[in-house]
Design a protein around this motif. Structure first.
Motif, PDB file in Angstrom:
ATOM      1  N   SER A   7       0.814  -1.208   0.000  1.00  0.00           N
ATOM      2  CA  SER A   7       0.000   0.000   0.000  1.00  0.00           C
ATOM      3  C   SER A   7       0.853   1.266   0.000  1.00  0.00           C
ATOM      4  O   SER A   7       1.837   1.365   0.723  1.00  0.00           O
ATOM      5  N   LYS A   8       0.436   2.236  -0.831  1.00  0.00           N
ATOM      6  CA  LYS A   8       1.065   3.544  -0.868  1.00  0.00           C
ATOM      7  C   LYS A   8       0.098   4.582  -0.315  1.00  0.00           C
ATOM      8  O   LYS A   8      -1.117   4.398  -0.360  1.00  0.00           O
ATOM      9  N   PHE A   9       0.648   5.685   0.181  1.00  0.00           N
ATOM     10  CA  PHE A   9      -0.161   6.732   0.783  1.00  0.00           C
ATOM     11  C   PHE A   9       0.205   8.083   0.178  1.00  0.00           C
ATOM     12  O   PHE A   9       1.345   8.313  -0.224  1.00  0.00           O
ATOM     13  N   ALA A  35       4.182  -4.732   3.384  1.00  0.00           N
ATOM     14  CA  ALA A  35       2.784  -4.528   3.010  1.00  0.00           C
ATOM     15  C   ALA A  35       2.444  -3.052   2.908  1.00  0.00           C
ATOM     16  O   ALA A  35       1.418  -2.682   2.336  1.00  0.00           O
ATOM     17  N   ILE A  36       3.294  -2.202   3.452  1.00  0.00           N
ATOM     18  CA  ILE A  36       3.153  -0.764   3.308  1.00  0.00           C
ATOM     19  C   ILE A  36       4.453  -0.240   2.696  1.00  0.00           C
ATOM     20  O   ILE A  36       5.540  -0.688   3.056  1.00  0.00           O
ATOM     21  N   LYS A  37       4.322   0.681   1.739  1.00  0.00           N
ATOM     22  CA  LYS A  37       5.492   1.181   1.024  1.00  0.00           C
ATOM     23  C   LYS A  37       5.749   2.635   1.404  1.00  0.00           C
ATOM     24  O   LYS A  37       5.055   3.533   0.928  1.00  0.00           O
ATOM     25  N   PRO A  38       6.733   2.880   2.269  1.00  0.00           N
ATOM     26  CA  PRO A  38       7.056   4.267   2.614  1.00  0.00           C
ATOM     27  C   PRO A  38       7.579   5.024   1.399  1.00  0.00           C
ATOM     28  O   PRO A  38       8.213   4.443   0.510  1.00  0.00           O
ATOM     29  N   GLY A  39       7.321   6.326   1.377  1.00  0.00           N
ATOM     30  CA  GLY A  39       7.897   7.137   0.313  1.00  0.00           C
ATOM     31  C   GLY A  39       9.383   7.307   0.477  1.00  0.00           C
ATOM     32  O   GLY A  39      10.109   7.566  -0.492  1.00  0.00           O
ATOM     33  N   ASP A  55      -5.205  13.672  11.361  1.00  0.00           N
ATOM     34  CA  ASP A  55      -4.951  14.653  10.297  1.00  0.00           C
ATOM     35  C   ASP A  55      -3.456  14.932  10.169  1.00  0.00           C
ATOM     36  O   ASP A  55      -3.006  16.076  10.165  1.00  0.00           O
ATOM     37  N   LEU A  56      -2.677  13.861  10.026  1.00  0.00           N
ATOM     38  CA  LEU A  56      -1.219  13.988  10.008  1.00  0.00           C
ATOM     39  C   LEU A  56      -0.707  14.504   8.674  1.00  0.00           C
ATOM     40  O   LEU A  56      -1.288  14.240   7.622  1.00  0.00           O
ATOM     41  N   GLU A  57       0.409  15.210   8.744  1.00  0.00           N
ATOM     42  CA  GLU A  57       1.098  15.684   7.542  1.00  0.00           C
ATOM     43  C   GLU A  57       2.323  14.839   7.227  1.00  0.00           C
ATOM     44  O   GLU A  57       2.846  14.891   6.115  1.00  0.00           O
ATOM     45  N   VAL A  58       2.793  14.054   8.186  1.00  0.00           N
ATOM     46  CA  VAL A  58       3.902  13.136   7.960  1.00  0.00           C
ATOM     47  C   VAL A  58       3.829  12.042   9.022  1.00  0.00           C
ATOM     48  O   VAL A  58       3.457  12.295  10.175  1.00  0.00           O
ATOM     49  N   LEU A  59       4.190  10.815   8.622  1.00  0.00           N
ATOM     50  CA  LEU A  59       4.156   9.669   9.539  1.00  0.00           C
ATOM     51  C   LEU A  59       5.489   8.946   9.500  1.00  0.00           C
ATOM     52  O   LEU A  59       6.049   8.687   8.425  1.00  0.00           O
ATOM     53  N   LEU A  60       5.999   8.590  10.688  1.00  0.00           N
ATOM     54  CA  LEU A  60       7.206   7.783  10.825  1.00  0.00           C
ATOM     55  C   LEU A  60       6.808   6.358  11.180  1.00  0.00           C
ATOM     56  O   LEU A  60       6.004   6.146  12.096  1.00  0.00           O
ATOM     57  N   LEU A  61       7.357   5.397  10.465  1.00  0.00           N
ATOM     58  CA  LEU A  61       7.141   3.984  10.770  1.00  0.00           C
ATOM     59  C   LEU A  61       8.384   3.435  11.460  1.00  0.00           C
ATOM     60  O   LEU A  61       9.483   3.448  10.888  1.00  0.00           O
TER      61      LEU A  61
END
Length: 341
Positions: A32-34, A143-147, A129-135
């Motif tokens: 998944s991309k965001f 399963a999740i694709k960070p930018g 309502d985040l503008e940036v997320l750290l994993l």
């Protein structure tokens, strides 16, 4: 630590992880991309490579400019599912690392936990309502694709000198480094020379799209207790009982030796769930020490150990931060990514 007698089993592990990665690379497994900028922080190896201090650094820096969130699995917690860390949380409910983040920064940024990274990312981004997320610790969670992917490797145990599990400590082959946008060599000595940096870069062999940085651990000038603090230089006057439940305490031991040679070290495994029996052992060792004595631990272990009444007013932790070589260049790369998304 290399265990060459387990090499045949590593071949099977390598085959399995390689097939899994190829399935993601070829699109046979969904990733998944965001739209919201997501930065993943992780490593190729098991054990400590400095992820927690790096997540702290990034979250503190980004929260000055953006509504920032951190999403962790919440390793070691007794709960499951999605949750937000708040003033009613404790390490048993959310895990020690998310609790460590909250106790240092409180509401500077949002901290969430969820073992399902895709669901958790969607939920925390939308709800907060985040503008940036750290994993946190996300490198193998494809399963999740960070930018942007930030890959950490320990200066004292770099991935290019390691081997895949179980003969070595790599979770996947060295080829996994190709997914990184930035490679950070962590826990570097303070006197690292340009020649040594170039040697590491030559061994890393970054691709044209990858940047390599070097960072070190900066120990605070004070150790902290529940209602007090003490200059670390004063440790010379005390017998010290050091308690660690982290993957690799060697650098901490080296640092404390600068101030005190009378250290009794009780070492436990990473994320150790301290029991009443452990506290009895700690108490017994503490009583053996001289008249002037102190119990010292890491910031991560402190969030667990301070919950025991016996230790609450006796224990101190030693805060650490990250010092990044060419920090402004590194910060600019982070800013450029977040701005363009």
């Amino acid at each position: 630590m290399k265990r060459w007698y387990l090499y045949p089993f590593s071949l099977g592990y390598h085959l399995g992880t390689s097939i899994r990665n190829r399935m993601y690379d070829w699109g046979l497994f969904s990733s998944s991309k965001f739209r919201t900028p997501i930065i993943g922080v992780g490593n190729l190896s098991v054990g400590g490579s400095g992820k927690s201090p790096m997540v702290m650094y990034l979250a503190e820096y980004l929260s000055k400019y953006y509504r920032t969130g951190v999403l962790s699995r919440g390793y070691g917690r007794v709960t499951k599912g999605y949750g937000i860390v708040n003033y009613d949380s404790n390490y048993k409910l959310v895990g020690d690392e998310p609790m460590q983040l909250f106790e240092r920064f409180r509401n500077r940024f949002v901290i969430g936990v969820c073992e399902d990274r895709v669901f958790g990312a969607k939920k925390i981004i939308e709800d907060m309502d985040l503008e940036v997320l750290l994993l946190d610790d996300s490198y193998q969670h494809r399963a999740i694709k960070p930018g942007m992917n930030l890959l950490l490797t320990d200066y004292n145990d770099p991935y290019f000198k390691d081997f895949i599990l179980p003969a070595g400590d790599l979770r996947e082959s060295r080829h996994g480094m190709s997914r990184a946008n930035v490679i950070m060599v962590t826990k570097c000595p303070d006197d690292l020379t340009e020649e040594k940096k170039q040697y590491y870069i030559s061994r890393i062999r970054p691709q044209h799209y990858q940047k390599v940085f070097f960072s070190s651990i900066a120990y605070d000038e004070n150790i902290m207790g529940v209602d007090s603090m003490m200059p670390v230089k004063n440790l010379d006057y005390y017998d010290v009982l050091l308690i660690t439940g982290i993957a690799n305490p060697s650098q901490l031991l080296k640092e404390i030796s600068k101030y005190n040679k009378k250290v009794k070290h009780l070492q436990y495994k990473d994320h150790h769930n301290f029991t009443d029996d452990d506290i009895k052992k700690i108490s017994a060792e503490y009583k053996k020490l001289g008249e002037y004595k102190v119990i010292l631990t890491t910031e991560k272990d402190y969030v667990r150990l301070k919950t025991f009444d016996y230790l609450r007013n006796k224990i101190f932790y030693w805060p650490i931060n990250v010092e990044i070589d060419k920090r402004e260049d590194f910060n600019q790369i982070i800013q450029n990514y977040v701005r363009k998304v």
